[in-house]
Design a protein around this motif. Sequence first.
Motif, mmCIF file in Angstrom:
data_model
loop_
_atom_site.group_PDB
_atom_site.id
_atom_site.type_symbol
_atom_site.label_atom_id
_atom_site.label_comp_id
_atom_site.label_asym_id
_atom_site.label_seq_id
_atom_site.Cartn_x
_atom_site.Cartn_y
_atom_site.Cartn_z
ATOM 1 N N LYS A 1 18.612 41.744 92.531
ATOM 2 C CA LYS A 1 19.326 42.163 93.412
ATOM 3 C C LYS A 1 20.088 43.523 92.603
ATOM 4 O O LYS A 1 20.645 44.284 93.399
ATOM 5 C CB LYS A 1 20.533 41.407 93.891
ATOM 6 N N ALA A 2 19.920 43.868 91.542
ATOM 7 C CA ALA A 2 20.604 44.735 90.618
ATOM 8 C C ALA A 2 19.790 45.969 90.495
ATOM 9 O O ALA A 2 18.384 46.262 91.309
ATOM 10 C CB ALA A 2 20.888 44.465 89.251
ATOM 11 N N GLU A 3 20.528 47.238 90.487
ATOM 12 C CA GLU A 3 19.680 48.584 90.444
ATOM 13 C C GLU A 3 20.450 49.517 89.185
ATOM 14 O O GLU A 3 21.414 49.089 88.811
ATOM 15 C CB GLU A 3 20.200 49.236 91.803
ATOM 16 N N LEU A 4 19.881 50.624 88.915
ATOM 17 C CA LEU A 4 20.620 51.428 88.096
ATOM 18 C C LEU A 4 21.806 51.904 88.510
ATOM 19 O O LEU A 4 21.852 52.486 89.482
ATOM 20 C CB LEU A 4 19.499 52.490 87.718
ATOM 21 N N ARG A 5 22.788 51.748 87.487
ATOM 22 C CA ARG A 5 24.291 52.282 87.770
ATOM 23 C C ARG A 5 24.611 53.494 87.093
ATOM 24 O O ARG A 5 25.060 54.376 87.654
ATOM 25 C CB ARG A 5 25.254 51.370 87.680
ATOM 26 N N PHE A 6 24.138 53.519 85.716
ATOM 27 C CA PHE A 6 24.396 54.553 84.981
ATOM 28 C C PHE A 6 23.840 54.470 83.733
ATOM 29 O O PHE A 6 23.037 53.476 83.297
ATOM 30 C CB PHE A 6 25.804 54.866 84.630
ATOM 31 N N ILE A 7 23.575 55.354 82.717
ATOM 32 C CA ILE A 7 22.771 55.441 81.647
ATOM 33 C C ILE A 7 23.875 56.017 80.489
ATOM 34 O O ILE A 7 24.872 56.572 80.893
ATOM 35 C CB ILE A 7 21.318 56.332 81.672
ATOM 36 N N SER A 8 23.500 55.564 79.543
ATOM 37 C CA SER A 8 24.445 55.966 78.269
ATOM 38 C C SER A 8 23.594 56.449 76.889
ATOM 39 O O SER A 8 22.539 55.820 77.125
ATOM 40 C CB SER A 8 25.375 55.196 77.743
ATOM 41 N N GLY A 9 24.089 56.923 76.013
ATOM 42 C CA GLY A 9 23.135 57.306 75.021
ATOM 43 C C GLY A 9 23.836 58.373 74.088
ATOM 44 O O GLY A 9 24.952 58.758 73.812
ATOM 45 N N ARG A 10 22.664 59.330 73.189
ATOM 46 C CA ARG A 10 23.294 60.156 72.328
ATOM 47 C C ARG A 10 22.260 61.366 72.270
ATOM 48 O O ARG A 10 21.021 61.358 72.933
ATOM 49 C CB ARG A 10 22.997 59.853 71.011
ATOM 50 N N PHE A 11 22.849 62.636 72.197
ATOM 51 C CA PHE A 11 22.350 63.941 72.471
ATOM 52 C C PHE A 11 22.523 64.753 70.921
ATOM 53 O O PHE A 11 23.455 64.943 70.623
ATOM 54 C CB PHE A 11 22.712 64.585 73.555
ATOM 55 N N HIS A 12 21.309 65.216 70.507
ATOM 56 C CA HIS A 12 21.458 66.252 69.490
ATOM 57 C C HIS A 12 20.417 67.167 69.490
ATOM 58 O O HIS A 12 19.201 67.084 69.070
ATOM 59 C CB HIS A 12 21.477 65.468 68.071
ATOM 60 N N GLY A 13 20.596 68.207 70.341
ATOM 61 C CA GLY A 13 19.329 69.193 70.467
ATOM 62 C C GLY A 13 18.551 68.841 71.676
ATOM 63 O O GLY A 13 17.975 69.712 72.406
ATOM 64 N N ALA A 14 18.281 67.479 71.788
ATOM 65 C CA ALA A 14 17.348 66.763 72.664
ATOM 66 C C ALA A 14 18.123 65.537 72.923
ATOM 67 O O ALA A 14 18.925 65.169 71.968
ATOM 68 C CB ALA A 14 15.796 66.746 72.342
ATOM 69 N N ILE A 15 17.474 64.688 73.942
ATOM 70 C CA ILE A 15 18.335 63.264 74.109
ATOM 71 C C ILE A 15 17.364 62.591 72.786
ATOM 72 O O ILE A 15 16.234 62.443 72.976
ATOM 73 C CB ILE A 15 17.798 62.769 75.432
ATOM 74 N N THR A 16 18.602 61.972 72.046
ATOM 75 C CA THR A 16 17.979 61.161 70.850
ATOM 76 C C THR A 16 17.979 59.532 71.240
ATOM 77 O O THR A 16 17.040 58.808 70.600
ATOM 78 C CB THR A 16 18.634 61.468 69.573
ATOM 79 N N SER A 17 18.616 59.072 72.288
ATOM 80 C CA SER A 17 18.698 57.939 72.713
ATOM 81 C C SER A 17 19.097 57.800 74.266
ATOM 82 O O SER A 17 19.912 58.408 74.320
ATOM 83 C CB SER A 17 19.389 56.817 71.723
#
Length: 174
Positions: free
Chosen positions: A135-151
């Motif tokens: 029943k769940a769906e994507l709510r948000f994303i989190s991670g890290r960025f250094h010149g490009a998305i690193t995670s």
Amino acid sequence: MIFLLFIALLAKTALADDSHESQFYSFSPQVGSGQGVSYAITGTGRITGVRVWDANSNVIHGFQFRYGHTWTDVVGREWDQKQEIELFDNEVIVAISGKYGHNIQSVVFTTSLGRSLFAGQPSGHSFNMYPENEKAELRFISGRFHGAITSFGAHWGVVTEPYGTNLLTNTTHE
């Protein structure tokens, strides 16, 4: 580690208004090297659009989500090619897959209607992210960025507004 605790607290707080919602919350752990500045893309309501920037179809440089009619700020940067998907009524993001090395190399957002947004070059280690509850769906994303998305990692949950209430009457782009 502190950032992950912050994100978990943010998610729990966002879902605390309805204890029914919190039982559907799950987190897909971050993939990638995790270097650089931390980010989170959040908004109110249901995700209705996704934009992804990739350089020469190789590395993911930026993400942007639309919640309702409002686009979030870009995380990472707008670089080279932009891929975009606008979701239909009753359509939600139900899975994210792709490849990663030091950076996120490719990403595929898959919807409940079987449509996909693909960006980047599929090379590196594979990942698959999806909610623990159907029943769940994507709510948000989190991670890290250094010149490009690193995670990045994915946060899944339910949205209290019923399907069909995010009618898009104005679909103009920025």
